[in-house]
Design a protein around this motif. Structure first.
Motif, short mmCIF file in Angstrom:
data_model
loop_
_atom_site.label_atom_id
_atom_site.label_comp_id
_atom_site.label_asym_id
_atom_site.label_seq_id
_atom_site.Cartn_x
_atom_site.Cartn_y
_atom_site.Cartn_z
N PRO A 270 67.50 -6.76 66.89
CA PRO A 270 67.97 -6.08 65.69
C PRO A 270 67.86 -4.57 65.81
O PRO A 270 67.08 -4.05 66.61
N VAL A 271 68.66 -3.88 65.00
CA VAL A 271 68.54 -2.43 64.84
C VAL A 271 68.06 -2.19 63.42
O VAL A 271 68.69 -2.67 62.47
N TYR A 272 66.96 -1.47 63.27
CA TYR A 272 66.38 -1.32 61.94
C TYR A 272 65.74 0.06 61.79
O TYR A 272 65.00 0.52 62.67
N THR A 273 66.04 0.69 60.65
CA THR A 273 65.38 1.93 60.22
C THR A 273 64.91 1.72 58.79
O THR A 273 65.70 1.26 57.95
N PRO A 274 63.65 2.01 58.46
CA PRO A 274 63.20 1.86 57.07
C PRO A 274 64.08 2.65 56.11
O PRO A 274 64.62 3.71 56.46
N ALA A 275 64.22 2.13 54.90
CA ALA A 275 65.17 2.68 53.93
C ALA A 275 64.99 4.18 53.71
O ALA A 275 65.97 4.93 53.65
N GLY A 276 63.78 4.64 53.62
CA GLY A 276 63.55 6.05 53.33
C GLY A 276 63.85 6.99 54.47
O GLY A 276 63.83 8.22 54.29
N LEU A 277 64.15 6.45 55.65
CA LEU A 277 64.39 7.29 56.83
C LEU A 277 65.84 7.20 57.32
O LEU A 277 66.18 7.77 58.36
N ARG A 278 66.69 6.51 56.57
CA ARG A 278 68.07 6.33 57.01
C ARG A 278 68.91 7.59 56.78
O ARG A 278 68.54 8.45 56.01
#
Length: 293
Positions: A225-233
């Protein structure tokens, strides 16, 4: 010699080893459209059937004139995975599954196959399928560094990241609306051990995004998966992590590097194309609410 009138028959198979013995060559003959069954069976072969849950996986192949022409598998509680089928073959698969009493909570396949299967399921069972997601499969062309590139660097995840990876995996699964996920801690342990996660971290060493890769099988690897936490997008971190994971895949000798993107998310589709990915084909995922054996 095989003719177009040769009968086609679906054959259930008892386990992943029998499935690969019968269908492995067929799956490897077209690695890109068969990427999901190839990577799922590689995980089952390497990690064991329990990696996806307590219930035994289900496998089968369609044979015509002694040759495998299509295949399916399901690792409960997940949806059925199917290789490309004609509408007639989709109808025969529905009949095969219903007759065998298999639970089919949904289907994941190329768009034409998934749509044909959903229509055949509706006609056979009266259950109205619900479109869950449309995805586009991409293949890496010439890898490009995302511009503008965020400050920081990529690195492989290791033991110090175990808790972070487990938390991010759980958040990723929640964000995409999936159920029955793998145990987050076990998932993190496996991916750390097999060096499958690239982290992008800021100049002061704080991880801000991750991109995983599957095992290499039939010459191909798939990013995810590719994932970035919501606050860092919105800061370019996912693009940088994806480029780093893609470079690692090429360095490891992958002949093809693939990834899926949700067609409802134009941001991610645009990002992957800027990094160098080009469309291959579209997939669709349908849920079959209340479907059972």
């Amino acid at each position: 010699m095989e003719t177009s009138s040769a009968p086609s028959t679906w054959h259930p198979l008892p386990d992943v080893h029998a499935f690969l013995d019968r269908a492995g060559g067929f799956l490897r003959s077209r690695p890109a459209p068969h990427t999901v069954p190839l990577t799922v069976t590689e995980q089952l072969r390497t990690w064991g059937a329990g990696v996806y849950g307590e219930d035994a996986p289900v496998f089968g192949v369609l044979e015509r004139g002694g040759e495998v022409r299509a295949a399916y598998l399901r690792t409960p509680p997940y949806r059925l995975i199917v290789t490309p089928l004609t509408p007639e073959e989709a109808g025969s698969l529905v009949a095969h599954l219903v007759t065998a009493g298999h639970e089919v909570p949904g289907v994941n396949a190329d768009s034409d196959t998934a749509t044909a299967f959903a229509a055949a399921w509706r006609a056979r069972t009266g259950i109205e399928p619900r479109l869950h997601e449309r995805m586009r499969l991409y293949r890496l062309g010439e890898l490009r560094r995302p511009e503008p590139a965020p400050r920081g660097r990529g690195r492989l995840a290791d033991e110090r990241d175990r808790e972070l990876l487990a938390r991010w995996y759980a958040e990723f699964v929640r964000d995409i609306g999936e159920s029955g996920a793998q145990d987050p801690a076990a998932w993190a342990d496996r991916h750390i051990t097999e060096r499958r996660i690239t982290l992008w971290e800021t100049p002061d060493g704080v991880p801000v995004s991750m991109a995983g890769v599957t095992a290499r099988v039939a010459g191909q690897l798939r990013i995810g998966p590719v994932y970035t936490p919501a606050g860092l997008r919105g800061r370019g971190y996912a693009g940088a992590a994806t480029a780093g994971a893609s470079l690692a895949a090429l360095t490891a000798g992958a002949e093809e590097v693939l990834l899926f993107a949700d067609l409802a998310n134009p941001t991610s589709n645009g990002l992957y194309q800027r990094v160098g990915y080009r469309p291959v084909t579209d997939f669709a995922v349908y849920d079959l609410p209340g479907a059972g054996g």
